[in-house]
Design a protein around this motif. Structure first.
Motif, PDB file in Angstrom:
ATOM      1  N   ALA A  85      24.391  95.921  79.831  1.00 22.83           N
ATOM      2  CA  ALA A  85      24.121  95.375  80.621  1.00 22.83           C
ATOM      3  C   ALA A  85      23.081  96.217  81.552  1.00 22.83           C
ATOM      4  N   ILE A  86      22.055  95.327  81.872  1.00 20.65           N
ATOM      5  CA  ILE A  86      20.719  96.040  82.869  1.00 20.65           C
ATOM      6  C   ILE A  86      21.380  95.074  84.884  1.00 20.65           C
ATOM      7  N   PHE A  87      21.850  95.343  85.552  1.00 21.86           N
ATOM      8  CA  PHE A  87      21.870  95.301  87.121  1.00 21.86           C
ATOM      9  C   PHE A  87      20.528  95.814  87.617  1.00 21.86           C
ATOM     10  N   TYR A  88      20.860  95.289  89.605  1.00 23.04           N
ATOM     11  CA  TYR A  88      19.244  96.435  89.460  1.00 23.04           C
ATOM     12  C   TYR A  88      20.589  96.051  91.936  1.00 23.04           C
ATOM     13  N   LEU A  89      19.834  97.030  92.057  1.00 21.31           N
ATOM     14  CA  LEU A  89      20.281  97.488  93.303  1.00 21.31           C
ATOM     15  C   LEU A  89      19.135  96.942  94.287  1.00 21.31           C
ATOM     16  N   ALA A  90      19.118  96.381  95.286  1.00 21.83           N
ATOM     17  CA  ALA A  90      17.536  96.098  95.873  1.00 21.83           C
ATOM     18  C   ALA A  90      18.323  96.737  97.235  1.00 21.83           C
ATOM     19  N   GLY A  91      16.955  97.898  97.826  1.00 25.54           N
ATOM     20  CA  GLY A  91      16.968  98.195  99.119  1.00 25.54           C
ATOM     21  C   GLY A  91      17.047  97.134 100.193  1.00 25.54           C
ATOM     22  N   ALA A 129      35.775  92.378 108.654  1.00 27.08           N
ATOM     23  CA  ALA A 129      35.260  93.603 108.498  1.00 27.08           C
ATOM     24  C   ALA A 129      33.803  93.401 106.900  1.00 27.08           C
ATOM     25  N   LEU A 130      33.856  91.971 106.218  1.00 29.46           N
ATOM     26  CA  LEU A 130      33.283  92.141 105.508  1.00 29.46           C
ATOM     27  C   LEU A 130      31.745  91.621 106.143  1.00 29.46           C
ATOM     28  N   GLN A 131      32.019  91.001 107.201  1.00 27.21           N
ATOM     29  CA  GLN A 131      30.799  90.425 107.902  1.00 27.21           C
ATOM     30  C   GLN A 131      29.794  91.985 107.940  1.00 27.21           C
ATOM     31  N   GLN A 132      30.866  92.465 108.590  1.00 21.62           N
ATOM     32  CA  GLN A 132      30.088  93.923 108.949  1.00 21.62           C
ATOM     33  C   GLN A 132      29.249  94.586 107.679  1.00 21.62           C
ATOM     34  N   ASP A 133      29.275  94.234 106.493  1.00 23.25           N
ATOM     35  CA  ASP A 133      28.621  95.116 105.699  1.00 23.25           C
ATOM     36  C   ASP A 133      27.626  94.043 105.530  1.00 23.25           C
ATOM     37  N   SER A 191      27.008  88.715  95.761  1.00 24.69           N
ATOM     38  CA  SER A 191      25.988  89.855  95.322  1.00 24.69           C
ATOM     39  C   SER A 191      26.392  91.487  94.735  1.00 24.69           C
ATOM     40  N   ALA A 192      28.128  91.018  95.756  1.00 22.04           N
ATOM     41  CA  ALA A 192      28.607  93.071  95.040  1.00 22.04           C
ATOM     42  C   ALA A 192      29.345  92.572  94.204  1.00 22.04           C
ATOM     43  N   MET A 193      28.865  91.927  93.274  1.00 18.97           N
ATOM     44  CA  MET A 193      29.820  92.070  91.729  1.00 18.97           C
ATOM     45  C   MET A 193      28.911  91.672  91.311  1.00 18.97           C
ATOM     46  N   GLY A 194      28.176  92.021  89.743  1.00 14.49           N
ATOM     47  CA  GLY A 194      28.415  91.429  88.553  1.00 14.49           C
ATOM     48  C   GLY A 194      29.182  91.907  87.219  1.00 14.49           C
ATOM     49  N   GLN A 248      26.783  96.509  94.797  1.00 16.05           N
ATOM     50  CA  GLN A 248      26.277  97.049  96.566  1.00 16.05           C
ATOM     51  C   GLN A 248      26.451  98.398  96.552  1.00 16.05           C
ATOM     52  N   GLU A 249      27.085  99.422  95.957  1.00 14.66           N
ATOM     53  CA  GLU A 249      27.484 100.880  96.165  1.00 14.66           C
ATOM     54  C   GLU A 249      28.596 100.720  96.662  1.00 14.66           C
ATOM     55  N   GLY A 250      29.950  98.947  96.689  1.00 20.83           N
ATOM     56  CA  GLY A 250      30.841  99.121  97.423  1.00 20.83           C
ATOM     57  C   GLY A 250      31.253  98.413  98.842  1.00 20.83           C
ATOM     58  N   LYS A 251      29.409  98.160  99.093  1.00 16.04           N
ATOM     59  CA  LYS A 251      29.061  97.317 100.075  1.00 16.04           C
ATOM     60  C   LYS A 251      29.690  95.760  99.698  1.00 16.04           C
ATOM     61  N   GLY A 252      30.313  94.984 100.713  1.00 13.78           N
ATOM     62  CA  GLY A 252      30.235  93.750 100.244  1.00 13.78           C
ATOM     63  C   GLY A 252      31.408  93.426  99.318  1.00 13.78           C
TER      64      GLY A 252
END
Length: 291
Positions: free
Chosen positions: A44-50, A151-155, A235-238, A272-276
């Protein structure tokens, strides 16, 4: 001559099982992002947008790329199987209600398996709760929930109604016991004790009742009388759903049974590499009290 299963078994079963799987079995499906595409039946293919930054442009100034990175994830997919047997004697004698039980058992088993996979991926990425999100000294309350939201909003996740948090029954009822969450003075006519549902939208978060079938299927136990839970932005989990549900039936001539093989194929991935995503600790033995 090849044995033929009754018509309901060959047509109604896969249709009803698919409906149950999508509507009720795979509970987390609407809370996570789908895969962008698939490579064959293996990845499965996902993308992380910078992050991209817009700049003010002067007259005759040349445009320059923002340098925003887009990272591609290739995630190996796995197959889950639910295998069952139905006696030939029973097939033509089953009532509609009895058939519904057969439909539901397989579909719900696959749905639970994929939900557990999503939670296990979150737990593997975020292995412990930070000290500031340890709420295990008492009942999970509205103040804890607001701290968690902060705490989540700070991400820098968008606070757009796509934040989700599953709660076991104890913590779910502890949260609803807070008047700021359930009182008409704060939430209008949408009062949980009047209209019974298993979801509650409060402070931008979709809180929902999500009880495990087996201990630690979903919620890690860091120590005695504690449970670690998760809150996340969609958006943080797929979840890459390659094959929602596939059914094959086969006649077993030795045992006079029809075997049912239900399969689902997909992959879960944090995006999101752990963010979100936030992991937090709660008490699993505190009393419920109206506050």
């Amino acid at each position: 001559m090849t044995a033929q299963a009754p018509e309901w078994f060959r047509t109604q079963y896969p249709a009803r099982a698919m409906h149950i799987y999508q509507e009720r079995g795979n509970r987390l499906r609407p809370t996570v992002s789908p895969a962008v595409r698939f490579e064959g039946s293996s990845k499965a293919i996902f993308y992380l947008a910078g992050k991209m930054k817009a700049v003010k442009k002067d007259r005759n100034q040349q445009n320059t790329p923002s340098g925003s990175a887009r990272k591609k994830f290739e995630v190996d997919m796995y197959t889950w199987t639910a295998f069952d047997e139905v006696e030939e004697w029973d097939l033509d004698r089953m009532s509609i209600d009895e058939r519904e039980i057969v439909y539901e058992s397989g579909a719900m088993a696959l749905g639970r398996a994929t939900d557990i996979e999503i939670y296990q991926v979150m737990a593997a990425k975020i292995t412990s709760a930070p000290a500031g999100l340890d709420f295990s000294s008492g009942a999970f309350n509205a103040a804890n929930a607001l701290t968690l939201c902060s705490a989540l909003q700070q991400d820098k996740v968008p606070w757009d109604g796509n934040v989700y948090c599953g709660l076991p029954s104890l913590q779910w009822n502890q949260l609803l016991a807070n008047k700021v969450v359930n009182s008409a003075d704060h939430v209008g006519s949408d009062i949980p004790f009047v209209k019974a549902t298993d979801t509650r939208f409060w402070n931008g978060v979709n809180w929902f009742l999500f009880e495990e079938e087996e201990a630690q299927d979903l919620y890690p136990v860091p120590s005695a009388n504690k449970q670690d839970l998760f809150i996340w932005h969609k958006s943080a989990m797929g979840w890459g759903a390659h094959t929602d549900l596939q059914m094959r039936e086969q006649w077993d001539n030795r045992n006079d049974v029809w075997t049912i093989n239900l399969k689902a194929k997909g992959a879960a991935k944090e995006l999101q590499e752990g963010k979100g995503i936030k992991r937090f600790t709660t008490s699993s033995n505190s009393a419920i009290a109206i506050v």
